[in-house]
Write an enzyme that holds these catalytic residues in place. Sequence first.
Site, mmCIF file in Angstrom:
data_model
loop_
_atom_site.group_PDB
_atom_site.id
_atom_site.type_symbol
_atom_site.label_atom_id
_atom_site.label_comp_id
_atom_site.label_asym_id
_atom_site.label_seq_id
_atom_site.Cartn_x
_atom_site.Cartn_y
_atom_site.Cartn_z
ATOM 1 N N ASP A 120 0.793 -1.244 0.000
ATOM 2 C CA ASP A 120 0.000 0.000 0.000
ATOM 3 C C ASP A 120 0.819 1.284 0.000
ATOM 4 O O ASP A 120 0.264 2.338 -0.262
ATOM 5 C CB ASP A 120 -0.918 0.114 1.238
ATOM 6 C CG ASP A 120 -2.096 -0.831 1.181
ATOM 7 O OD1 ASP A 120 -2.293 -1.448 0.133
ATOM 8 O OD2 ASP A 120 -2.797 -0.945 2.197
ATOM 9 N N CYS A 170 -24.065 0.857 -4.085
ATOM 10 C CA CYS A 170 -23.305 1.863 -3.338
ATOM 11 C C CYS A 170 -24.244 2.926 -2.744
ATOM 12 O O CYS A 170 -24.948 3.615 -3.481
ATOM 13 C CB CYS A 170 -22.269 2.534 -4.256
ATOM 14 S SG CYS A 170 -21.369 3.820 -3.377
HETATM 15 S S1 SF4 Z 1 -20.137 0.524 -1.719
HETATM 16 FE FE1 SF4 Z 1 -19.658 2.624 -2.297
HETATM 17 S S2 SF4 Z 1 -19.103 3.598 -0.394
HETATM 18 FE FE2 SF4 Z 1 -18.947 1.394 -0.040
HETATM 19 S S3 SF4 Z 1 -16.789 0.889 -0.493
HETATM 20 FE FE3 SF4 Z 1 -17.983 0.559 -2.362
HETATM 21 S S4 SF4 Z 1 -17.759 2.507 -3.461
HETATM 22 FE FE4 SF4 Z 1 -17.195 2.917 -1.352
#
Ligand code: SF4
Length: 357
Positions: A147, A211
């Site tokens: 990382d 998301c």
């Molecule tokens: S779902 Fe959306 S907010 Fe959660 S890690 Fe994935 S991109 Fe990020």
Amino acid sequence: MNDCTVPATAQLEEAIRSAARAAGFDLCGIAPVTPNSELEYFPQWLAAGHGGEMKYLESRNDSGALKRSSLGNAAPWAQSVVVCAINYNSERPYSTESKDKTRGWISRYAWSRTDYHDVVLQRLRALETKIKEFSGQDDFRSWSYVDTGPIVERVLAKYAGIGWQGKNTCVINQEMGSWLFLGVILTSLELTPDLPAPDRCGSCTRCLDACPTNAFIGPYKLDATRCISYLTIEKRGDIPGELRAGMGNHLFGCDICQDVCPWNRGASVTQSAEFQPRNELVNPALEWLAEMSQEKFRTTFKASPIKRAKYSGLRRNAAVAMGNSANRKFIPQLKKLSQDEDANVAEHARWALEQLE
Ligand code: SF4
Ligand code: SF4
């Protein structure tokens, strides 16, 4: 991963793969150092502000070129990249299966007692020593990163055959899913690369649809400043008001776009003792973290990636999660937090009170 095709180095590459397994890696492949089309978009992505406060992404070489836009900009001496991965999955439920919003969520990768950076780097160093031995070269050169390097590991992982970069931007392996810690060794050795992993996302859009903060600009492209992982870990101070509700019960990181991925259904679990989960970090009580003293925070997360969120950030996140719980039992505690000496915690607690009242 393909078999080596250049007889002169075939044995060397097989020896590296075998040494990687002996060092404790589940997957190992070799990537070339040729430019990757995936990185062409990086300067534009950065200029659009999608990297937010992560200023380290903007590091440049002496010629002023962005290091992360090409491996040649970061390490012009490198001839090949050994990419390794360790599965960190456990048998615990996914965040999407947890219905109790009065408890918080910590990202799966941060559940263990040890910081994965240390464990992966220790194994990489052991492998690096072996590669040096195998090379027989006095001027052998290498860099190991977990990382922290000026490189984009997930793109190298694709070209090393470890896994494709999914539409959720995570590296996905056909057998292990996306629960992978990556480590890379840049080397001055010319090795025969593996074949890139083919994209197996197909017409699926589950991650993009799931998301909660609409962080995807589109498939394979993320606006980090809207992502809950960024908001709960990297973002200092104020969390934009319009994103707080979407954070739900997340305290550190977010797994949603991985939890819904079909390639993570029935994904295998880790064999590494270091990555076994700590019970108290799986779906933790919000009160526990909100009330934690600074000293307790220091000792509890001393060897954990969670310390990156800082004491102030974790309590701020707990206040937001309480506000999103729809449970009035948190009102007395939030009233107390709204008077906290940390102005950041106090402001987020006042926001949370408004949601519940
Ligand atoms: S779902 Fe959306 S907010 Fe959660 S890690 Fe994935 S991109 Fe990020
Ligand atoms: S959820 Fe679907 S589109 Fe997203 S990464 Fe997984 S397979 Fe690809």
